[in-house]
Scaffold this motif. Structure first.
Motif, PDB file in Angstrom:
ATOM      1  N   ALA A  67       0.820  -1.213   0.000  1.00 27.96           N
ATOM      2  CA  ALA A  67       0.000   0.000   0.000  1.00 27.96           C
ATOM      3  C   ALA A  67       0.852   1.261   0.000  1.00 27.96           C
ATOM      4  O   ALA A  67       0.393   2.327  -0.402  1.00 27.96           O
ATOM      5  CB  ALA A  67      -0.924   0.000   1.214  1.00 27.96           C
ATOM      6  N   ASN A  68       2.097   1.139   0.443  1.00 30.39           N
ATOM      7  CA  ASN A  68       2.981   2.301   0.487  1.00 30.39           C
ATOM      8  C   ASN A  68       3.621   2.606  -0.866  1.00 30.39           C
ATOM      9  O   ASN A  68       3.795   3.770  -1.229  1.00 30.39           O
ATOM     10  CB  ASN A  68       4.086   2.091   1.521  1.00 30.39           C
ATOM     11  N   ILE A  69       4.005   1.557  -1.608  1.00 33.29           N
ATOM     12  CA  ILE A  69       4.720   1.828  -2.866  1.00 33.29           C
ATOM     13  C   ILE A  69       3.870   1.550  -4.106  1.00 33.29           C
ATOM     14  O   ILE A  69       4.184   2.040  -5.193  1.00 33.29           O
ATOM     15  CB  ILE A  69       6.041   1.047  -2.955  1.00 33.29           C
ATOM     16  N   LEU A  70       2.784   0.763  -3.947  1.00 29.05           N
ATOM     17  CA  LEU A  70       1.896   0.465  -5.072  1.00 29.05           C
ATOM     18  C   LEU A  70       2.702   0.104  -6.318  1.00 29.05           C
ATOM     19  O   LEU A  70       3.520  -0.791  -6.278  1.00 29.05           O
ATOM     20  CB  LEU A  70       0.969   1.656  -5.318  1.00 29.05           C
ATOM     21  N   GLY A  71       2.497   0.825  -7.422  1.00 24.22           N
ATOM     22  CA  GLY A  71       3.205   0.520  -8.662  1.00 24.22           C
ATOM     23  C   GLY A  71       4.343   1.480  -8.937  1.00 24.22           C
ATOM     24  O   GLY A  71       4.690   1.732 -10.099  1.00 24.22           O
ATOM     25  N   ALA A  72       4.967   2.011  -7.890  1.00 21.80           N
ATOM     26  CA  ALA A  72       5.988   3.053  -8.049  1.00 21.80           C
ATOM     27  C   ALA A  72       7.142   2.623  -8.945  1.00 21.80           C
ATOM     28  O   ALA A  72       7.759   3.454  -9.620  1.00 21.80           O
ATOM     29  CB  ALA A  72       6.528   3.477  -6.681  1.00 21.80           C
ATOM     30  N   TYR A  73       7.444   1.319  -8.963  1.00 28.74           N
ATOM     31  CA  TYR A  73       8.596   0.847  -9.742  1.00 28.74           C
ATOM     32  C   TYR A  73       8.190   0.148 -11.034  1.00 28.74           C
ATOM     33  O   TYR A  73       9.011  -0.504 -11.675  1.00 28.74           O
ATOM     34  CB  TYR A  73       9.480  -0.039  -8.865  1.00 28.74           C
ATOM     35  N   THR A  74       6.936   0.326 -11.422  1.00 29.24           N
ATOM     36  CA  THR A  74       6.450  -0.265 -12.668  1.00 29.24           C
ATOM     37  C   THR A  74       7.285   0.179 -13.853  1.00 29.24           C
ATOM     38  O   THR A  74       7.633  -0.617 -14.724  1.00 29.24           O
ATOM     39  CB  THR A  74       4.979   0.128 -12.911  1.00 29.24           C
ATOM     40  N   ASP A  75       7.602   1.464 -13.915  1.00 23.89           N
ATOM     41  CA  ASP A  75       8.329   2.023 -15.047  1.00 23.89           C
ATOM     42  C   ASP A  75       9.797   2.283 -14.728  1.00 23.89           C
ATOM     43  O   ASP A  75      10.443   3.125 -15.362  1.00 23.89           O
ATOM     44  CB  ASP A  75       7.664   3.328 -15.503  1.00 23.89           C
ATOM     45  N   SER A  76      10.326   1.552 -13.762  1.00 20.62           N
ATOM     46  CA  SER A  76      11.739   1.694 -13.429  1.00 20.62           C
ATOM     47  C   SER A  76      12.599   1.436 -14.666  1.00 20.62           C
ATOM     48  O   SER A  76      12.335   0.521 -15.445  1.00 20.62           O
ATOM     49  CB  SER A  76      12.124   0.699 -12.329  1.00 20.62           C
ATOM     50  N   THR A  77      13.621   2.253 -14.821  1.00 18.05           N
ATOM     51  CA  THR A  77      14.552   2.053 -15.945  1.00 18.05           C
ATOM     52  C   THR A  77      15.783   1.276 -15.503  1.00 18.05           C
ATOM     53  O   THR A  77      16.688   1.058 -16.307  1.00 18.05           O
ATOM     54  CB  THR A  77      14.978   3.401 -16.540  1.00 18.05           C
ATOM     55  N   VAL A  78      15.827   0.872 -14.225  1.00 21.12           N
ATOM     56  CA  VAL A  78      16.872  -0.038 -13.766  1.00 21.12           C
ATOM     57  C   VAL A  78      16.193  -1.340 -13.356  1.00 21.12           C
ATOM     58  O   VAL A  78      15.009  -1.361 -13.032  1.00 21.12           O
ATOM     59  CB  VAL A  78      17.684   0.551 -12.584  1.00 21.12           C
ATOM     60  N   PRO A  79      16.906  -2.452 -13.374  1.00 20.56           N
ATOM     61  CA  PRO A  79      16.296  -3.757 -13.066  1.00 20.56           C
ATOM     62  C   PRO A  79      15.683  -3.785 -11.675  1.00 20.56           C
ATOM     63  O   PRO A  79      16.143  -3.100 -10.748  1.00 20.56           O
ATOM     64  CB  PRO A  79      17.474  -4.726 -13.162  1.00 20.56           C
ATOM     65  N   VAL A  80      14.633  -4.597 -11.522  1.00 22.36           N
ATOM     66  CA  VAL A  80      13.934  -4.731 -10.246  1.00 22.36           C
ATOM     67  C   VAL A  80      13.834  -6.205  -9.875  1.00 22.36           C
ATOM     68  O   VAL A  80      13.387  -7.026 -10.673  1.00 22.36           O
ATOM     69  CB  VAL A  80      12.509  -4.134 -10.325  1.00 22.36           C
ATOM     70  N   VAL A  81      14.274  -6.541  -8.659  1.00 27.58           N
ATOM     71  CA  VAL A  81      14.029  -7.860  -8.083  1.00 27.58           C
ATOM     72  C   VAL A  81      13.014  -7.645  -6.969  1.00 27.58           C
ATOM     73  O   VAL A  81      13.237  -6.841  -6.056  1.00 27.58           O
ATOM     74  CB  VAL A  81      15.322  -8.492  -7.534  1.00 27.58           C
ATOM     75  N   ASN A  82      11.892  -8.359  -7.026  1.00 27.16           N
ATOM     76  CA  ASN A  82      10.736  -8.023  -6.197  1.00 27.16           C
ATOM     77  C   ASN A  82      10.224  -9.239  -5.422  1.00 27.16           C
ATOM     78  O   ASN A  82       9.788 -10.226  -6.017  1.00 27.16           O
ATOM     79  CB  ASN A  82       9.620  -7.463  -7.087  1.00 27.16           C
TER      80      ASN A  82
END
Length: 242
Positions: free
Chosen positions: A80-95
């Protein structure tokens, strides 16, 4: 155990990648800066040679990614705090926070599961993250919560599922440019299973898969065997194979 069938060439690549990792910076998103629950995770990240920059989920997200090589989202994060904040990240994401997957466009809402378990089953034995692993792998000892999700959509590569319920995906990859329910990814997204209360229970094999997820996200292990523009694996295909 995977060590009995591990490919010598992949081992060489992994050793080279570990040497390359020195000094690369990871933004760790969690419930604190850092949350003590993530101490063992941070210990391992630093042991592997990464510089960890912790960020509390209550801060503004996405954080400034200048100089960041990869974002690691711990399950200690509240979705609830970050929601989709990293959806459009331009660096790789491990989630590892599966409850963000709907916000990111990977799955519909309500498809998440965090029941306790100890094993995952490798579905894709050719992918660099899972190469050398086969069948059922104990990733938690004793059993602990596993962050998984059903109904993943888009151009997803499903690498592993819960052994006791193969509807539930434990490890998956959306390559850069993959289609999702909300568009296309701008960087690779790798979704993994560990719950933040269970870092102490992660097995050696589990840590190996986590490390390889980071290495793959950083482009440090071979991607030539990874499928390009792969369509979502259907649950029927998974069940037929098992």
């Amino acid at each position: 155990m995977y060590r009995h069938i591990f490919y010598p060439i992949l081992m060489l690549l992994l050793l080279t990648s570990i040497a390359m990792a020195k000094g690369e910076k990871l933004a760790l998103v969690g419930s604190g800066a850092p949350d003590p629950k993530d101490n063992l995770l941070i210990e391992n990240l630093e042991k592997w040679g990464y510089v960890v920059e912790p960020h509390a989920h209550g801060a503004k997200h996405p954080v400034d990614l200048a100089g960041i090589d990869l974002v690691f989202i711990s399950e200690s994060t509240s979705s609830a705090n970050i929601l989709g904040a990293y959806t459009d990240s331009t660096v790789p994401v491990v989630n590892a926070e599966s409850f963000t997957y709907d916000d990111m466009g990977f799955s519909p809402d309500g498809t998440f599961n965090s029941d306790a378990g100890d094993k995952i089953t490798i579905i894709d034995t050719d992918h660099p993250i899972t190469a050398g692993f086969k069948g059922d792998i104990t990733v938690s000892q004793p059993a602990a919560q596993l962050m998984t999700c059903s109904g993943l959509d888009g151009d997803v590569d499903i690498l592993a599922v819960r052994t006791d319920n193969n509807d539930l995906v434990a490890v998956s990859v959306y390559e850069k440019g993959a289609k999702t329910l909300k568009g296309t990814t701008k960087a690779i997204h790798i979704n993994i299973w560990p719950h933040s209360t269970a870092w102490q229970m992660v097995t050696e094999d589990g840590w190996e898969l986590i490390h390889r997820s980071i290495l793959y996200g950083l482009g440090q292990i071979a991607a030539d065997v990874a499928p390009k523009n792969k369509l979502a694996v259907t649950w029927g295909q998974i069940k037929t194979a098992h």
